[in-house]
Design a protein around this motif. Sequence first.
Motif, mmCIF file in Angstrom:
data_model
loop_
_atom_site.group_PDB
_atom_site.id
_atom_site.type_symbol
_atom_site.label_atom_id
_atom_site.label_comp_id
_atom_site.label_asym_id
_atom_site.label_seq_id
_atom_site.Cartn_x
_atom_site.Cartn_y
_atom_site.Cartn_z
ATOM 1 N N LYS A 154 -44.004 -28.180 -49.949
ATOM 2 C CA LYS A 154 -44.477 -28.776 -48.699
ATOM 3 C C LYS A 154 -45.440 -29.910 -49.011
ATOM 4 O O LYS A 154 -45.266 -31.017 -48.485
ATOM 5 C CB LYS A 154 -45.140 -27.729 -47.804
ATOM 6 C CG LYS A 154 -45.662 -28.302 -46.489
ATOM 7 C CD LYS A 154 -46.173 -27.216 -45.547
ATOM 8 C CE LYS A 154 -47.489 -26.636 -46.020
ATOM 9 N NZ LYS A 154 -48.104 -25.734 -45.006
ATOM 10 N N PRO A 155 -46.431 -29.678 -49.909
ATOM 11 C CA PRO A 155 -47.284 -30.807 -50.282
ATOM 12 C C PRO A 155 -46.511 -31.791 -51.155
ATOM 13 O O PRO A 155 -45.989 -31.432 -52.203
ATOM 14 C CB PRO A 155 -48.428 -30.130 -51.052
ATOM 15 C CG PRO A 155 -47.859 -28.857 -51.555
ATOM 16 C CD PRO A 155 -46.836 -28.423 -50.556
ATOM 17 N N LEU A 156 -46.360 -33.002 -50.701
ATOM 18 C CA LEU A 156 -45.603 -34.026 -51.421
ATOM 19 C C LEU A 156 -46.253 -35.364 -51.128
ATOM 20 O O LEU A 156 -46.247 -35.826 -49.995
ATOM 21 C CB LEU A 156 -44.141 -34.034 -50.967
ATOM 22 C CG LEU A 156 -43.233 -34.977 -51.745
ATOM 23 C CD1 LEU A 156 -42.680 -34.291 -52.984
ATOM 24 C CD2 LEU A 156 -42.096 -35.474 -50.868
ATOM 25 N N PRO A 177 -45.387 -30.922 -55.997
ATOM 26 C CA PRO A 177 -46.179 -29.690 -56.096
ATOM 27 C C PRO A 177 -46.094 -29.106 -57.498
ATOM 28 O O PRO A 177 -45.209 -29.457 -58.283
ATOM 29 C CB PRO A 177 -45.526 -28.763 -55.061
ATOM 30 C CG PRO A 177 -44.166 -29.330 -54.826
ATOM 31 C CD PRO A 177 -44.247 -30.798 -55.071
ATOM 32 N N GLY A 178 -47.026 -28.200 -57.817
ATOM 33 C CA GLY A 178 -47.116 -27.666 -59.174
ATOM 34 C C GLY A 178 -46.206 -26.502 -59.465
ATOM 35 O O GLY A 178 -45.828 -26.279 -60.624
ATOM 36 N N MET A 210 -46.543 -33.223 -40.054
ATOM 37 C CA MET A 210 -45.666 -32.903 -41.180
ATOM 38 C C MET A 210 -44.280 -33.513 -40.916
ATOM 39 O O MET A 210 -43.674 -33.266 -39.872
ATOM 40 C CB MET A 210 -45.568 -31.386 -41.350
ATOM 41 C CG MET A 210 -44.834 -30.959 -42.595
ATOM 42 S SD MET A 210 -45.220 -29.268 -43.109
ATOM 43 C CE MET A 210 -44.938 -28.344 -41.612
ATOM 44 N N LEU A 211 -43.806 -34.305 -41.840
ATOM 45 C CA LEU A 211 -42.543 -35.010 -41.662
ATOM 46 C C LEU A 211 -41.351 -34.103 -41.907
ATOM 47 O O LEU A 211 -41.408 -33.177 -42.717
ATOM 48 C CB LEU A 211 -42.459 -36.195 -42.624
ATOM 49 C CG LEU A 211 -43.379 -37.387 -42.389
ATOM 50 C CD1 LEU A 211 -43.166 -38.415 -43.487
ATOM 51 C CD2 LEU A 211 -43.125 -38.009 -41.032
ATOM 52 N N SER A 212 -40.246 -34.403 -41.243
ATOM 53 C CA SER A 212 -38.991 -33.744 -41.566
ATOM 54 C C SER A 212 -38.464 -34.297 -42.892
ATOM 55 O O SER A 212 -38.873 -35.372 -43.349
ATOM 56 C CB SER A 212 -37.956 -33.996 -40.464
ATOM 57 O OG SER A 212 -37.568 -35.367 -40.466
ATOM 58 N N TYR A 213 -37.540 -33.560 -43.503
ATOM 59 C CA TYR A 213 -36.919 -34.030 -44.742
ATOM 60 C C TYR A 213 -36.285 -35.398 -44.531
ATOM 61 O O TYR A 213 -36.455 -36.317 -45.346
ATOM 62 C CB TYR A 213 -35.869 -33.024 -45.207
ATOM 63 C CG TYR A 213 -34.868 -33.603 -46.163
ATOM 64 C CD1 TYR A 213 -35.195 -33.822 -47.508
ATOM 65 C CD2 TYR A 213 -33.586 -33.958 -45.734
ATOM 66 C CE1 TYR A 213 -34.269 -34.375 -48.387
ATOM 67 C CE2 TYR A 213 -32.666 -34.504 -46.601
ATOM 68 C CZ TYR A 213 -33.014 -34.712 -47.923
ATOM 69 O OH TYR A 213 -32.104 -35.258 -48.781
ATOM 70 N N VAL A 250 -44.238 -32.394 -46.109
ATOM 71 C CA VAL A 250 -42.857 -32.444 -45.658
ATOM 72 C C VAL A 250 -42.430 -31.032 -45.269
ATOM 73 O O VAL A 250 -42.752 -30.059 -45.966
ATOM 74 C CB VAL A 250 -41.915 -32.998 -46.754
ATOM 75 C CG1 VAL A 250 -40.482 -33.101 -46.232
ATOM 76 C CG2 VAL A 250 -42.387 -34.359 -47.228
ATOM 77 N N ALA A 251 -41.667 -30.911 -44.204
ATOM 78 C CA ALA A 251 -41.262 -29.603 -43.679
ATOM 79 C C ALA A 251 -40.052 -29.073 -44.431
ATOM 80 O O ALA A 251 -38.934 -28.995 -43.907
ATOM 81 C CB ALA A 251 -40.962 -29.702 -42.186
ATOM 82 N N ILE A 252 -40.271 -28.720 -45.704
ATOM 83 C CA ILE A 252 -39.195 -28.157 -46.526
ATOM 84 C C ILE A 252 -39.712 -26.949 -47.288
ATOM 85 O O ILE A 252 -40.915 -26.763 -47.458
ATOM 86 C CB ILE A 252 -38.636 -29.197 -47.528
ATOM 87 C CG1 ILE A 252 -39.739 -29.659 -48.484
ATOM 88 C CG2 ILE A 252 -37.978 -30.364 -46.818
ATOM 89 C CD1 ILE A 252 -39.221 -30.489 -49.639
#
Length: 396
Positions: free
Chosen positions: A274-276, A290-291, A1-4, A268-270
């Motif tokens: 998160k799913p992006l 995300p929805g 999972m990537l950082s912002y 992404v770790a936000i």
Amino acid sequence: MLSYEDALARLLAACEPVRPLDLPLAEAAGLTLAEDLIARLTQPPFPSSAMDGYAVRWADMPGPWRVVGESAAGRGFAGEVGAGETARIFTGAPLPQGADTVIVQEEVRREDDLLTLTGEGPPRVGAHIRVAGKDFSAGERLISAGTRLSPQHLGLAAASGHGSLSIRRPRVAIIATGDELVPPGAVPQTDQIVSSNGVMLAALLRAAGAEVRDLGIFPDDLDAIAKGLSAAGNADLIVTIGGASVGDHDLVQAALKDAGAALDFWKVAIKPGKPLIAGSLGRARVLGLPGNPVSAFVCAVLFALPMLARMAGSTNADPVTTARLLAPLPANGNRRDHLRARLTADGVRAFDAQDSSMLGVLAGANALIIRPEGAPAVEAGTDVPVLALDRVFATP
């Protein structure tokens, strides 16, 4: 999972400025200038009066003078002001030949064609005169490429001789997915909800200077989503909403792969969001949001808007600032958080409710408090980073 930070860097590295196009001034507000704007004219084009009064020669002070003509805006005095002579002059009118100073009308008395000084008179030679080129001169650079155009910029462009401008306007196609969605205004069935994301994100992206096509709602079906992707046509950025995860009914990734897309990352770790999905389809960049409405909005602000700015070649400032916290906040977890908040002159306060489905809270927020991963608890009075939404929405 990537950082912002890593996710944004990868997204921006894959974006390039779109081709410029010429648009009439009336259509260019809020868009980004593609090349430096150079003045074609000089403003003022001639020495002109800044006041209503009389044009005289400083050498003839303190008068009296004989009135020999009149100079009005758009109708200058064709003669010349000689020794002991004056011409009536109005604001914006050309300064007659021979004159070098203007006396304001409140400081003189006119009887027929005889003018006498009744006040102190002008303080110096050249008083109350706007010299030619006081505002700008032909050949001068007035606006730098990369500037988002405000109404004031358009006025300046018009005055400097331009009827159209070279701008960059990215094209965006929005595709909403979900069997549960119905269009705004429709009455949902017991197992349906109204699709709010499309109209919200279209407005957000248009405010950022994009040309947006909302392609509508597509059911959770590979063939249907494929048709939506095909309809995106010549978009520079394809934004999908919903179906970005890997559940049984999350089909956007699969549809993109079937269409030949190259996918980069999808987590992404936000918070919220998160799913992006990030990738490309042909020459278009793809951003899968995300929805949940708050997640979709926040992710669009964090990622879609910077991508559009890069595509437009924009040099506008970052909307992140700092503000004094009005209420304490607990320690944050392992994902960068973006708390919906209200920013005032006194400081910033997060809303108590932060659920990613709550549009009512989002509508009341004008800022996002940024909480880095692992941030410790903070007390009231602490300065915290804030993303000011009013600055995001505003046309410069």
